[in-house]
Design a protein around this motif. Structure first.
Motif, short mmCIF file in Angstrom:
data_model
loop_
_atom_site.label_atom_id
_atom_site.label_comp_id
_atom_site.label_asym_id
_atom_site.label_seq_id
_atom_site.Cartn_x
_atom_site.Cartn_y
_atom_site.Cartn_z
N ARG A 26 -6.29 -3.61 -2.02
CA ARG A 26 -7.04 -4.46 -1.08
C ARG A 26 -7.96 -5.41 -1.84
O ARG A 26 -8.05 -6.59 -1.53
CB ARG A 26 -7.85 -3.60 -0.12
CG ARG A 26 -7.04 -2.98 0.99
CD ARG A 26 -7.92 -2.57 2.18
NE ARG A 26 -8.90 -1.57 1.82
CZ ARG A 26 -8.72 -0.25 1.97
NH1 ARG A 26 -7.60 0.20 2.45
NH2 ARG A 26 -9.67 0.60 1.63
N THR A 44 3.27 -4.71 6.29
CA THR A 44 2.70 -3.36 6.34
C THR A 44 2.90 -2.77 7.73
O THR A 44 3.14 -3.50 8.70
CB THR A 44 1.18 -3.39 6.01
OG1 THR A 44 0.69 -2.04 5.98
CG2 THR A 44 0.37 -4.19 7.01
N ASP A 54 -5.20 -1.77 7.46
CA ASP A 54 -5.18 -2.68 6.31
C ASP A 54 -5.06 -4.12 6.78
O ASP A 54 -5.72 -5.02 6.27
CB ASP A 54 -3.99 -2.35 5.39
CG ASP A 54 -4.19 -1.05 4.64
OD1 ASP A 54 -5.36 -0.68 4.44
OD2 ASP A 54 -3.19 -0.42 4.28
N MET A 74 0.83 -1.22 0.00
CA MET A 74 0.00 0.00 0.00
C MET A 74 0.87 1.27 0.00
O MET A 74 0.33 2.37 -0.09
CB MET A 74 -0.90 0.06 1.24
CG MET A 74 -1.51 -1.24 1.66
SD MET A 74 -2.75 -1.78 0.51
CE MET A 74 -3.35 -3.23 1.35
N ARG A 108 -5.13 2.28 -2.71
CA ARG A 108 -5.09 1.31 -1.59
C ARG A 108 -6.28 0.38 -1.63
O ARG A 108 -6.17 -0.82 -1.40
CB ARG A 108 -5.03 2.05 -0.26
CG ARG A 108 -3.61 2.51 0.07
CD ARG A 108 -3.59 3.39 1.29
NE ARG A 108 -4.09 2.71 2.47
CZ ARG A 108 -4.27 3.31 3.63
NH1 ARG A 108 -4.00 4.58 3.74
NH2 ARG A 108 -4.72 2.65 4.67
N ARG A 109 -7.44 0.97 -1.97
CA ARG A 109 -8.63 0.12 -2.04
C ARG A 109 -8.50 -0.88 -3.18
O ARG A 109 -8.88 -2.04 -3.05
CB ARG A 109 -9.89 0.99 -2.24
CG ARG A 109 -11.15 0.21 -1.88
CD ARG A 109 -12.39 0.99 -2.10
NE ARG A 109 -12.61 1.20 -3.52
CZ ARG A 109 -13.60 1.94 -4.03
NH1 ARG A 109 -14.41 2.57 -3.20
NH2 ARG A 109 -13.75 2.09 -5.31
#
Lengths: 258, 317
Positions: free
Chosen positions: B181, B198, B203, B169, B177-178
């Motif tokens: 994910r 991370t 997250d 990320m 970032r989404r």
């Protein structure tokens, strides 16, 4: 070996897209132009002057590329960490090294061939015809390429265990020493102690003999190069490169990347 | 779960330092850990904790001082096993003279794929990471976020069974970032094993089946995000509004945020506190239980580690 080929082709692509390489080719063409100019004022010895200048330019350009890009082959990949994603693929470190070596030698071969073609065109322009004996120029260019391959192997070896600056210094230093290996062999052993004489002899065989590849004088005067020398120099370069690249692979396979 | 995809045994990495390289500093100390097949495993820790060191050891970019690791049952030195692994380095940097499509094609060539298959996969991956319109631009013109996306694409291009991502990320905007994910969750749905490092704990809490917490080169805990922390209630939080002025004693303990107040009280004091607030004219908006979060667990570990390091330094002096 197929993976080394993939790395080699990418290295070649990188060099082709590198503007430094183009500027060096431009410089070589400039040298050829200078050779023409000098040839026109050197009445009766045009070929000697043109061939000498042309081959010198090819050699100098090639040595510069071999040293500077040769050292950067591995060190740049480590500095920029482009190597990380690559080594996570099913690629052995020696395959990567061999590919890098092969890619730069391929680049030098194409570059040198282009310069050799330029030299032949200049000779044709000055002499208005090419003779069979002029083929010796191609042998001289081939020897330059063998020398360059050896320099690339050495640059690669040094860059595997030291900083780029030191690797350049070591490679250039060894190249200069390698030009005088014959003088080292010709030292009068009578004035040395037996141990020193043995060491000198051993050292002269260990160091790369770059003078072996210099047939510039023969080429300038249109004298044929013996077939045995072509075979001997080819074998020498292949064996020496194999030893140096094996050493580089051993060092690099144990190296921790930062 | 069908056994461990990644097994790490006593993995240790020491770096020499000092003028003669005689002193040694441990970057990773005796790491023992397993990542189960098909799970999303988060490797969390502060900067310099040993997350990247562990991943680099797994990717044989550096070599261990001691210990061993296996991926899919094979030692990490097995080069052919790397066909089944995808790896995204931290802050990836790729050949900037290549376009994204060229770079992906280059990496695909190491996977014994046919030219048609390579072309098809490259197109699909570029679309997946949202770079299909930028595939003809040289990577030197890419932003950090775009490089991160192309890095993710090269990691999953060959459909690996295990995907290891180092700070995936990092450098991405909220949208990016989404998307990452979503890709991780998609990999999980496809039965892949994902391990990612991370320091963004939200997250990890959102994505991971299990997390491993590493601080100071030592693993401090492994488990589901909810089981790692102390789930006992740490008290109650009352959220309320106040109309007009009041001098109720509890108000001095409350924290004001805009027009609202938050008051933290022990569980047994809850009803008395509510009565007192209502008596002072407060309107109760909500009452919730306070639990330790992964973040608090993590911060406690880091602070304890720092305190220990400081104590060692003082005693050393």
């Amino acid at each position: 070996m197929r993976r080394a080929g993939v790395v080699a082709l990418n290295t070649f692509r990188e060099a082709v897209r590198d503007r430094v390489l183009y500027s060096l080719v431009f410089f070589a063409l400039l040298m050829m132009a200078a050779a023409v100019a000098v040839g026109q004022i050197s009445i009766g010895i045009e070929q000697t002057v043109i061939v000498s200048l042309g081959l010198s330019a090819i050699s100098v350009i090639g040595v510069l590329i071999s040293v500077f890009i040769g050292v950067a082959l591995v060190s740049k990949e480590m500095d920029k960490r482009t190597l990380y994603a690559l080594l996570a693929k099913p690629v052995r470190r020696w395959e990567f090294l061999l590919g890098k070596f092969g890619g730069l030698v391929l680049t030098l071969a194409v570059n040198t061939a282009a310069m050799a073609l330029g030299l032949l065109l200049v000779m044709l322009y000055v002499k208005h015809s090419l003779e069979r004996s002029d083929a010796v120029v191609l042998v001289a260019v081939y020897f330059i390429l063998l020398k360059l391959a050896l320099i690339v192997a050495l640059a690669l070896l040094f860059s595997c265990f030291t900083t780029p600056l030191l690797a350049i210094l070591f490679t250039v230093g060894l190249y200069i020493v390698g030009l005088y290996v014959q003088e080292l062999r010709d030292l009068p052993v009578e004035v040395m102690s037996p141990a020193m004489a043995a060491f000198t002899k051993w050292l002269s065989h260990l160091l790369p003999n770059f003078e072996n590849f210099n047939v510039m004088a023969m080429a300038a005067h249109g004298r044929a190069v013996p077939g045995a020398l072509i075979l001997q120099n080819t074998l020498y370069a292949v064996v020496y490169c194999t030893i140096v690249l094996t050493a580089a692979a051993v060092v690099f396979s144990r190296r921790n990347l930062k | 779960m069908q056994g461990s995809a990644i097994e790490i045994e006593n993995l240790t990495k020491e770096y020499p330092f000092g003028f003669l390289h005689l002193k040694k500093k441990a970057s990773l100390e005796g790491l023992n850990m397993q990542v189960e097949t098909g799970e999303v495993f988060g490797f969390i820790g502060p900067n310099g904790a040993g997350k990247s060191t562990t991943i680099k050891l797994l990717m044989r970019l550096i070599f261990p001082t001691a210990g061993s690791a296996r991926i899919l049952g094979k030692p990490i030195s097995d080069v052919e096993m790397h066909r089944e692994i995808g790896y995204l380095p931290e802050q990836p940097y790729f050949y900037d003279y290549l376009t994204a499509a060229e770079m992906l094609d280059y990496f695909a060539r190491f996977q014994d794929l046919t030219a048609a298959d390579r072309k098809d996969r490259v197109q699909r991956m570029l679309k997946k990471v949202g770079l299909d319109t930028a595939h003809k631009i040289q990577l030197r013109k890419y932003s950090k976020g775009m490089l991160q996306r192309v890095g993710l694409a090269q990691a999953i291009l060959h459909d690996p069974k295990v995907v290891i991502l180092d700070e995936p990320m990092s450098g991405l905007d909220p949208l990016g970032r989404r998307e990452v994910r979503d890709i991780i969750l998609e990999l999980k749905r496809d039965g892949k094993t994902v391990m990612f490092s991370t320091h963004i704990l939200s997250d990890a809490e959102m994505l991971c089946d299990r997390v491993g917490v590493i601080v100071g080169g030592r693993l401090r805990g492994v488990g589901a995000p909810g089981t790692l922390v102390d789930i006992k209630s740490q008290g109650m939080e009352i959220l309320f509004e106040l109309r007009g002025a009041s001098n109720a004693p509890l108000l001095s303990k409350a924290t004001r945020t805009g027009a609202c107040y938050r008051l933290h009280v022990a569980e047994e004091e809850l009803y008395a506190a509510i009565e007192q607030l209502r008596g002072a004219g407060a309107r109760i908006l909500s009452v919730s239980q306070v639990k330790a979060t992964l973040e608090e667990f993590f911060l406690n570990l880091v602070e304890a580690d720092r305190a220990q390091a400081a104590a060692v330094e003082v005693s050393g002096k």
